[in-house]
Scaffold this active site. Structure first.
Site, PDB file in Angstrom:
ATOM      1  CB  CYS A 159      -0.887   0.053   1.226  1.00 55.92           C
ATOM      2  SG  CYS A 159      -0.033   0.427   2.756  1.00 55.92           S
ATOM      3  CD  GLU A 207       2.110  -1.009  -4.031  1.00 56.35           C
ATOM      4  OE1 GLU A 207       2.170  -2.153  -3.556  1.00 56.35           O
ATOM      5  OE2 GLU A 207       2.997  -0.556  -4.767  1.00 56.35           O
TER       6      GLU A 207
HETATM    7  O1  CDP Z   1       5.751   0.559  -7.494  1.00 58.27           O
HETATM    8  P1  CDP Z   1       5.253  -0.762  -7.983  1.00 58.27           P
HETATM    9  O2  CDP Z   1       6.089  -1.323  -9.075  1.00 58.27           O
HETATM   10  O3  CDP Z   1       4.946  -1.694  -6.883  1.00 58.27           O
HETATM   11  O4  CDP Z   1       3.810  -0.532  -8.576  1.00 58.27           O
HETATM   12  P2  CDP Z   1       3.245   0.104  -9.887  1.00 58.27           P
HETATM   13  O5  CDP Z   1       4.016   1.249 -10.332  1.00 58.27           O
HETATM   14  O6  CDP Z   1       1.853   0.358  -9.535  1.00 58.27           O
HETATM   15  O7  CDP Z   1       3.328  -0.993 -11.006  1.00 58.27           O
HETATM   16  C1  CDP Z   1       3.182  -2.384 -10.928  1.00 58.27           C
HETATM   17  C2  CDP Z   1       3.307  -2.953 -12.351  1.00 58.27           C
HETATM   18  O8  CDP Z   1       2.139  -2.626 -13.113  1.00 58.27           O
HETATM   19  C3  CDP Z   1       4.490  -2.382 -13.120  1.00 58.27           C
HETATM   20  O9  CDP Z   1       5.038  -3.330 -14.000  1.00 58.27           O
HETATM   21  C4  CDP Z   1       3.829  -1.266 -13.888  1.00 58.27           C
HETATM   22  O10 CDP Z   1       4.568  -0.795 -14.953  1.00 58.27           O
HETATM   23  C5  CDP Z   1       2.477  -1.866 -14.257  1.00 58.27           C
HETATM   24  N1  CDP Z   1       1.479  -0.804 -14.484  1.00 58.27           N
HETATM   25  C6  CDP Z   1       0.857  -0.683 -15.710  1.00 58.27           C
HETATM   26  O11 CDP Z   1       1.104  -1.515 -16.589  1.00 58.27           O
HETATM   27  N2  CDP Z   1      -0.031   0.341 -15.917  1.00 58.27           N
HETATM   28  C7  CDP Z   1      -0.324   1.242 -14.950  1.00 58.27           C
HETATM   29  N3  CDP Z   1      -1.168   2.238 -15.162  1.00 58.27           N
HETATM   30  C8  CDP Z   1       0.285   1.107 -13.685  1.00 58.27           C
HETATM   31  C9  CDP Z   1       1.200   0.075 -13.485  1.00 58.27           C
END
Ligand code: CDP
Length: 784
Positions: free
Chosen positions: A369, A738
């Protein structure tokens, strides 16, 4: 001839994860896979007591065991000024205990030996004379006047109180409450839980005695931040510190803090002049590394009879454990809990929080989170549900009535956030439609008539991710920004270097897609490098769903910077002025003459082989991104459950999740993230809790006691999406990693409460076990 355009698999494409090739073949490299010549092994002796004075430590028998190279105590660490270390929240934490032990599992001594088994055996030969003290296991007891002072090491600490923190407008909130027809209140505990990554923590510290080069392979979510922290704390020259984080087997916030094991292994390698490996076992990970949650919360919602929300009060007492080691931005002592007004247009809110030391492990990490947002989301969604019962309204209707409208964005929340964008009504309508809300309510009534208990739970959450803008967000003074470096090779292939650290999120794929979308090189032609502080730009790392909002933005911006230079080269190749160049999908063309084109790959070669006179050769750039605001993903979750009145067992019949994380880079990866998050949310709602007995013994020290949901218990999730772009983000994306863990526990618990609300039951603290449900039903029915 016009260049044939191949579709670029950038934003919106469910590209298969590049990294999975090595993972599914068992070819990943985790910390324990690293073996260096001459490497020694370290094991840590941990305290059996939660609170005890150390009278003496006798290491002579352990030191005499053949194969033992050294036994390290706090006294030895103190000689190097390393018995204590700073935490990420400006407190201090014992590296190895000297005066007292303050939680069960605390690090007391370490053995360095030729093999891990000898190191482990030698632990049993260390004789520690403890004198047990009263263990404090609740923050309420900690704050009583006669409670023993846990942090007696801190001269100025006269009690167990750590901080007081406030946000919002107290007077305006009091005034709002004075206008209320109804005030709904709730006291609830968001229990202590643990991120439990598959791979536990560990490191291999390798300090070369002749060069002073320190290479530390470690399980960290923030390699470049840790390099700087090591330099500041240990006084090592930063250019000689290299932090390598290989494949990380899950982090979920657990691999953000600096643990004593890393420090002792590094000090041991420095003193002995050989590499030292330390690998934690499962119990060590559960009892001593960063916990999550543990907030005792009180909430009050002021409403009109018609359901209009007027104001919100929230206060909380945080059980911080023995050292205040929350991994969160400096300014925010209770994390971003002040997002507690959630998705509602609340005219006034006031939030306060206090922290207390207890005899438990420190931590307070952003477990799947953003900083402490899960607790906030849970509180408001449980309160709103109870308000609906109090006013005799439908739980969906009361939400729809009070949601911030899509035209109100950017929306200034009463506690100081500016929400970037959202369409909460749409997410709710979609969730209701997909789960068949109206029919379920009918079924619920019919079921009740037959003595069955059906419940429908909703949760409409607003996450806050992407910390953060430099004015407010730092960790130990370092602003929460991230860099990205992009180099295009002569043959048109690329290498992207980033400061965030994937632990399973698929950054090697999605970040390549971000570059692809900006510059037209296919994702498979872009290598993404992370996890090596020598190779990557500085940045604060991956946690709290900040990778996409911050580092993803840096990646888009650096690709645009490279594209600007590429356009100049294209103009040279096409013999036109730069202003006459257009770009789309990897192809530069001449405005008004679409047949005159050149591809990014040709431009890349020209950058090294045929660049214009006076231009610096090469095609690369670096960009550091300082986000202008956070991003605010949101969604609505709807859960239908059946509760067995005779046993209290609850079973999920349906779970519909509507998530909005702005523009989706890779929808398949997003779905995977949401599946993981929902499973964790379900686990917290149903079974996960790190509990302690009266003596401070940790009762959740193995996976037999600390229950994680397996595929057997986990319900089927039905995923749906809306896409409301973030207006300030370069590609419109918001974080997603998260949100599901943030939003879903309230939906599951609300569903169970909804099944029994007609009996007057308004709360069952998580984990909502069948025994607690059964007890609540018995109490409500006046039974035994
Ligand atoms: O910081 P963390 O990597 O935990 O989380 P995130 O930025 O929310 O992204 C998790 C995964 O989902 C990453 O591979 C992101 O690039 C992907 N993602 C995505 O494809 N499209 C989004 N709008 C947000 C995240």
């Amino acid at each position: 001839m016009a260049t044939e355009v191949e579709e670029i698999r950038g934003l919106g494409h469910s590209v298969k994860r590049k990294e999975d090739d090595r993972f599914i073949r068992g070819k990943g490299t985790y910390i324990d896979d690293i073996t260096l010549p001459g490497m020694l092994h370290m094991a840590i002796l941990r305290s059996p007591f939660a609170h005890a004075t150390i009278n003496s430590i006798d290491t002579s028998r352990a030191a005499a065991l053949p194969g033992v190279v050294a036994v390290v105590t706090g006294e030895l660490m103190a000689q190097h000024n390393l018995a204590w270390m700073p935490t990420l929240s400006y407190d201090t934490q014992a590296v190895l205990a000297t005066d007292k032990v303050r939680f069960q599992g605390q690090e007391v001594a370490a053995v360095i030996a030729e093999d891990p088994y000898i190191a482990q055996d030698a632990l049993e030969l260390i004789d520690v004379d403890y004198e047990p003290l009263e263990a404090i296991v609740t923050p309420q007891r900690a704050l009583e006047a006669d409670a023993p002072i846990i942090r007696s090491d801190k001269g100025d600490q006269k009690d167990n109180h750590i901080f007081h923190w406030e946000a919002g407008d107290k007077e305006a909130t009091d005034a709002a409450f004075a206008q209320a027809d109804v005030v709904v209140s709730l006291d609830t505990l968001y229990p202590r839980s643990h991120p439990s990554p598959l791979e536990t923590c560990g490191c291999v510290a390798d300090i070369n005695p002749s060069t002073g080069q320190a290479t530390i392979y470690m399980t960290t979510q923030a390699p470049t931040l840790i390099r700087t922290v090591f330099a500041l704390v240990a006084g090592l020259p930063e250019e000689k510190i290299r932090i390598v984080s290989p494949d990380i087997g899950g982090g979920f916030g657990n691999k953000v803090p600096v643990y004593p094991g890393y420090v002792v292994a590094t000090a041991a390698s420095l003193l002995i002049g050989r590499p030292v490996k330390w690998i934690e076992d499962r119990t060590e990970n559960l009892i001593s590394t960063g916990f999550a949650r543990d907030y005792h919360m009180h909430g009050e919602l002021a409403l009109k009879h018609d359901g209009t929300m007027l104001g919100l009060r929230a206060s909380l007492l945080a059980d911080e454990g023995a050292f205040f080691a929350d991994a969160q931005p400096t300014k925010f002592k209770i994390g971003l809990f002040h997002i507690v007004s959630g998705s509602y247009d609340l005219p006034a809110a006031f939030v306060s929080g206090d922290g207390a030391y207890t005899n438990k492990a420190p931590g307070g990490v952003a477990y799947r989170c953003s900083f402490r947002v899960t607790e906030a989301s849970y509180l408001i969604e449980r309160l709103v549900q109870n308000a609906a019962y109090e006013l005799g309204m439908d739980p969906a209707e009361i939400r729809l009535k009070n949601f911030i409208d899509k035209d109100q964005f950017p929306y200034a929340s009463p506690t100081g956030f500016v929400y970037d964008s959202g369409d909460y009504h749409r997410a709710m309508e979609l969730a209701r439609e997909k789960i068949g809300y109206a029919e379920l309510r009918k079924e619920q009534e019919e079921a009740r008539a037959q003595g069955k208990l059906y419940g429908i739970g909703l949760a409409s959450f607003t996450e806050v991710v992407g910390a953060g803008p430099h004015a407010d967000y730092d960790i130990l003074g370092l602003k929460m920004n991230d860099g990205a470096e992009l180099r295009i090779h002569p043959t048109g292939k690329a290498i992207l270097k980033i400061s965030v650290q994937t632990q399973g999120q698929g950054h090697e794929t999605t970040f390549a897609q971000i570059v692809a979308s900006q510059i037209g090189i296919q994702p498979e032609d872009i290598k993404v490098v992370h996890g090596d502080s020598d190779a990557t730009p500085f940045g604060l790392g991956t946690y709290a769903s900040r990778s996409t909002p911050v580092s993803g933005a840096a990646t888009a911006m650096v690709a645009r910077r490279v594209r600007e230079k590429a356009a100049k080269i294209a103009a040279h190749l096409l013999e036109v002025a730069e202003e006459d160049i257009e770009y789309a999908e990897g192809v530069f063309s001449v405005k008004g003459a679409p047949d005159k084109t050149t591809k990014i790959q040709d431009v890349a070669m020209a950058a090294y082989a045929n660049f214009p006179d006076g231009m610096e050769p090469g095609l690369e750039a670096v960009y550091y991104y300082d986000p202008p605001n956070l991003t605010f993903p949101f969604g609505t979750y709807a859960v239908a459950v059946e509760v067995d009145p005779d046993t209290g067992v609850w079973t999920v019949r349906r779970m519909v999740a509507v998530d909005d994380c702005g523009v989706r880079i890779n929808p398949m990866i997003v779905d995977g993230q949401i599946h993981g998050g929902l499973t964790e949310g379900f686990g917290i709602a149903a079974m996960e809790q790190i509990a302690f007995d009266d003596q401070g013994n940790c009762l959740g020290s193995t996976f037999m006691d600390y229950l994680l949901p397996t595929a057997w218990e986990t319900p089927r999730f039905e995923l749906h999406a809306t896409e409301t772009p973030s207006p300030h983000h370069p590609i419109g994306a918001k974080g997603v990693g998260e949100s599901a863990t943030v939003g879903s526990p309230a939906a599951f618990v609300n569903a169970v409460i909804d099944a029994v609300a007609h009996m007057g039951i308004r709360n069952i603290d998580m984990p909502v076990t069948s025994a607690k449900v059964w007890d609540a039903i018995q109490a409500a029915q006046g039974g035994a």
